[in-house]
Motif scaffolding. Structure first.
Motif, PDB file in Angstrom:
ATOM      1  N   VAL A 104      18.984  15.916   1.209  1.00 34.19           N
ATOM      2  CA  VAL A 104      18.639  14.326   0.530  1.00 34.19           C
ATOM      3  C   VAL A 104      17.782  13.595   0.080  1.00 34.19           C
ATOM      4  O   VAL A 104      17.315  12.821  -1.080  1.00 34.19           O
ATOM      5  N   LEU A 105      16.268  14.339   0.974  1.00 32.38           N
ATOM      6  CA  LEU A 105      15.377  13.710   0.779  1.00 32.38           C
ATOM      7  C   LEU A 105      14.445  14.900  -0.343  1.00 32.38           C
ATOM      8  O   LEU A 105      13.794  14.197  -0.222  1.00 32.38           O
ATOM      9  N   GLU A 106      15.085  15.769  -0.763  1.00 32.98           N
ATOM     10  CA  GLU A 106      14.349  16.126  -1.609  1.00 32.98           C
ATOM     11  C   GLU A 106      15.075  15.623  -3.006  1.00 32.98           C
ATOM     12  O   GLU A 106      14.186  16.001  -3.620  1.00 32.98           O
ATOM     13  N   GLY A 107      15.738  15.212  -3.161  1.00 31.07           N
ATOM     14  CA  GLY A 107      16.130  13.519  -4.328  1.00 31.07           C
ATOM     15  C   GLY A 107      15.870  12.669  -4.409  1.00 31.07           C
ATOM     16  O   GLY A 107      14.884  12.410  -3.796  1.00 31.07           O
ATOM     17  N   ALA A 108      16.612  11.796  -4.678  1.00 26.82           N
ATOM     18  CA  ALA A 108      16.715  10.276  -5.225  1.00 26.82           C
ATOM     19  C   ALA A 108      16.341   9.738  -4.026  1.00 26.82           C
ATOM     20  O   ALA A 108      15.040   8.885  -4.524  1.00 26.82           O
ATOM     21  N   VAL A 109      16.682   9.568  -2.964  1.00 29.32           N
ATOM     22  CA  VAL A 109      16.163   9.024  -1.803  1.00 29.32           C
ATOM     23  C   VAL A 109      14.830   9.113  -1.672  1.00 29.32           C
ATOM     24  O   VAL A 109      13.340   8.181  -1.547  1.00 29.32           O
ATOM     25  N   GLY A 110      14.398  10.314  -0.931  1.00 26.42           N
ATOM     26  CA  GLY A 110      12.681  10.276  -0.869  1.00 26.42           C
ATOM     27  C   GLY A 110      12.081  10.106  -2.035  1.00 26.42           C
ATOM     28  O   GLY A 110      11.531  10.127  -1.978  1.00 26.42           O
ATOM     29  N   ASP A 111      12.874  10.145  -3.165  1.00 27.22           N
ATOM     30  CA  ASP A 111      11.673  10.198  -4.652  1.00 27.22           C
ATOM     31  C   ASP A 111      11.979   8.270  -4.229  1.00 27.22           C
ATOM     32  O   ASP A 111      10.774   7.862  -5.012  1.00 27.22           O
ATOM     33  N   GLN A 132      12.445   8.505  10.376  1.00 26.54           N
ATOM     34  CA  GLN A 132      11.701   7.628  10.269  1.00 26.54           C
ATOM     35  C   GLN A 132      10.676   7.576   9.990  1.00 26.54           C
ATOM     36  O   GLN A 132      10.100   8.416   9.042  1.00 26.54           O
ATOM     37  N   LEU A 133      10.755   6.166   9.014  1.00 23.09           N
ATOM     38  CA  LEU A 133       9.524   5.891   7.263  1.00 23.09           C
ATOM     39  C   LEU A 133       8.560   5.696   7.699  1.00 23.09           C
ATOM     40  O   LEU A 133       8.038   5.025   8.598  1.00 23.09           O
ATOM     41  N   GLY A 134       7.302   6.545   6.968  1.00 20.45           N
ATOM     42  CA  GLY A 134       6.501   6.290   7.785  1.00 20.45           C
ATOM     43  C   GLY A 134       5.316   5.906   5.933  1.00 20.45           C
ATOM     44  O   GLY A 134       5.934   5.226   5.731  1.00 20.45           O
ATOM     45  N   GLY A 135       3.772   5.927   6.027  1.00 23.34           N
ATOM     46  CA  GLY A 135       3.455   5.544   5.262  1.00 23.34           C
ATOM     47  C   GLY A 135       3.874   4.296   4.967  1.00 23.34           C
ATOM     48  O   GLY A 135       3.591   3.120   5.473  1.00 23.34           O
ATOM     49  N   ALA A 136       3.537   3.426   3.543  1.00 22.64           N
ATOM     50  CA  ALA A 136       3.575   2.138   3.237  1.00 22.64           C
ATOM     51  C   ALA A 136       4.666   1.653   3.780  1.00 22.64           C
ATOM     52  O   ALA A 136       5.001   0.245   3.199  1.00 22.64           O
ATOM     53  N   CYS A 137       5.952   2.239   3.659  1.00 23.27           N
ATOM     54  CA  CYS A 137       6.813   1.951   4.480  1.00 23.27           C
ATOM     55  C   CYS A 137       7.161   1.540   5.656  1.00 23.27           C
ATOM     56  O   CYS A 137       8.068   1.008   6.455  1.00 23.27           O
ATOM     57  N   GLU A 138       6.658   2.149   6.023  1.00 17.93           N
ATOM     58  CA  GLU A 138       6.358   1.822   8.171  1.00 17.93           C
ATOM     59  C   GLU A 138       6.372   0.755   8.245  1.00 17.93           C
ATOM     60  O   GLU A 138       7.483   0.341   9.554  1.00 17.93           O
ATOM     61  N   HIS A 139       5.567  -0.327   8.080  1.00 18.87           N
ATOM     62  CA  HIS A 139       6.141  -1.622   8.518  1.00 18.87           C
ATOM     63  C   HIS A 139       6.527  -2.240   7.650  1.00 18.87           C
ATOM     64  O   HIS A 139       6.629  -3.796   6.776  1.00 18.87           O
ATOM     65  N   CYS A 140       7.509  -1.610   6.379  1.00 21.66           N
ATOM     66  CA  CYS A 140       7.791  -2.688   5.672  1.00 21.66           C
ATOM     67  C   CYS A 140       8.943  -3.670   5.678  1.00 21.66           C
ATOM     68  O   CYS A 140       9.598  -2.770   6.711  1.00 21.66           O
ATOM     69  N   PRO A 141       8.902  -5.331   5.489  1.00 18.27           N
ATOM     70  CA  PRO A 141      10.018  -5.846   5.972  1.00 18.27           C
ATOM     71  C   PRO A 141      11.519  -5.146   5.507  1.00 18.27           C
ATOM     72  O   PRO A 141      13.133  -5.134   6.164  1.00 18.27           O
ATOM     73  N   ALA A 142      11.722  -4.022   4.768  1.00 18.44           N
ATOM     74  CA  ALA A 142      12.549  -3.575   3.736  1.00 18.44           C
ATOM     75  C   ALA A 142      13.332  -2.426   4.580  1.00 18.44           C
ATOM     76  O   ALA A 142      14.584  -1.430   3.843  1.00 18.44           O
ATOM     77  N   GLU A 144      14.831  -0.636   7.407  1.00 19.20           N
ATOM     78  CA  GLU A 144      15.837  -0.566   7.842  1.00 19.20           C
ATOM     79  C   GLU A 144      16.423  -0.585   6.155  1.00 19.20           C
ATOM     80  O   GLU A 144      17.715   0.360   6.725  1.00 19.20           O
ATOM     81  N   GLN A 145      16.847  -1.666   5.572  1.00 20.61           N
ATOM     82  CA  GLN A 145      17.123  -1.395   4.367  1.00 20.61           C
ATOM     83  C   GLN A 145      17.508  -0.250   3.669  1.00 20.61           C
ATOM     84  O   GLN A 145      18.015   0.895   3.219  1.00 20.61           O
ATOM     85  N   THR A 146      16.130   0.406   3.340  1.00 22.00           N
ATOM     86  CA  THR A 146      16.195   1.091   3.175  1.00 22.00           C
ATOM     87  C   THR A 146      16.542   2.278   3.430  1.00 22.00           C
ATOM     88  O   THR A 146      17.498   3.186   3.103  1.00 22.00           O
ATOM     89  N   LEU A 147      16.788   2.590   4.919  1.00 26.33           N
ATOM     90  CA  LEU A 147      16.900   3.755   5.692  1.00 26.33           C
ATOM     91  C   LEU A 147      18.686   3.456   5.573  1.00 26.33           C
ATOM     92  O   LEU A 147      19.693   4.642   5.156  1.00 26.33           O
ATOM     93  N   ARG A 148      19.159   3.047   5.594  1.00 31.84           N
ATOM     94  CA  ARG A 148      20.762   2.373   5.426  1.00 31.84           C
ATOM     95  C   ARG A 148      21.316   2.775   4.721  1.00 31.84           C
ATOM     96  O   ARG A 148      22.656   3.129   4.350  1.00 31.84           O
ATOM     97  N   GLN A 149      20.572   1.830   3.945  1.00 28.25           N
ATOM     98  CA  GLN A 149      21.834   1.739   2.555  1.00 28.25           C
ATOM     99  C   GLN A 149      21.596   2.701   1.477  1.00 28.25           C
ATOM    100  O   GLN A 149      22.503   3.321   0.105  1.00 28.25           O
TER     101      GLN A 149
END
Length: 180
Positions: A104-111, A132-142, A144-149
């Motif tokens: 899944v992470l090789e596709g649109a979600v990872g992109d 777990q999200l890292g890089g610029a997404c690590e402390h992003c307020p969104a 959790e939403q990215t992971l879930r949705q």
């Protein structure tokens, strides 16, 4: 006729994902299959197989090519899927979930994550997978939403019995639930 098609598995030239409904087969690692497909496992032409709800990933022995063996494997898989009771599948929920998550992470979600300067770490922990999200997404307020949705919703398409065990600090712990 059972509809199925082949997809490459990124980074694994010996593997092909056969996208097909796997009704009647448990999720896990193939130990024995029906008919000619089973004989391909027995003679070592196929060295491994993983089943999830939407595909069967098969690995060819080194020295064999999917270009040459693909049509034979496809016909054998199609026939074997008609006899699900003849398969022996070992439960491997962590391995299956790790594979599906990587796909899944090789596709649109990872992109999507990469387009925002982020990364995703995936670690199998027994029968569970920590994401777990890292890089610029690590402390992003969104985050959790990215992971879930995005990620969890896409994973549920492949593994409808996906269960969120824990969510903390931008990390999700996911498992495959028990099927009735």
């Amino acid at each position: 006729m059972i509809a199925l098609h082949a997809e490459r598995v990124t980074g694994e030239p010996s593997a092909v994902r056969w996208v097909v409904r796997t009704d009647g087969l448990p999720v896990g690692r193939v130990r024995t299959a029906a008919g000619d497909l089973g004989r391909m496992f027995d003679d070592g032409a196929l060295t491994g197989g993983l089943i999830d709800d939407t595909s069967v990933v098969l690995w060819l022995r080194e020295g064999l090519s999917w270009r040459a063996e693909g049509p034979t494997v496809q016909a054998a898989l199609r026939a074997a899927l008609r006899s699900p009771a003849e398969w022996v599948v070992e439960a491997a929920p962590g391995e299956v979930l790790e594979r599906v998550t990587a796909d899944v992470l090789e596709g649109a979600v990872g992109d999507f994550v990469r387009s925002h300067g982020g990364s995703v770490r995936v670690q199998r922990i027994g029968d569970a997978v920590a994401v777990q999200l890292g890089g610029a997404c690590e402390h992003c307020p969104a985050a959790e939403q990215t992971l879930r949705q995005r990620l969890v919703n896409e994973l549920r398409r492949h593994c409808p019995d996906l269960v969120e065990r824990e969510s903390r600090g931008g990390q999700l712990l996911l498992e495959l639930g028990v099927k009735p």
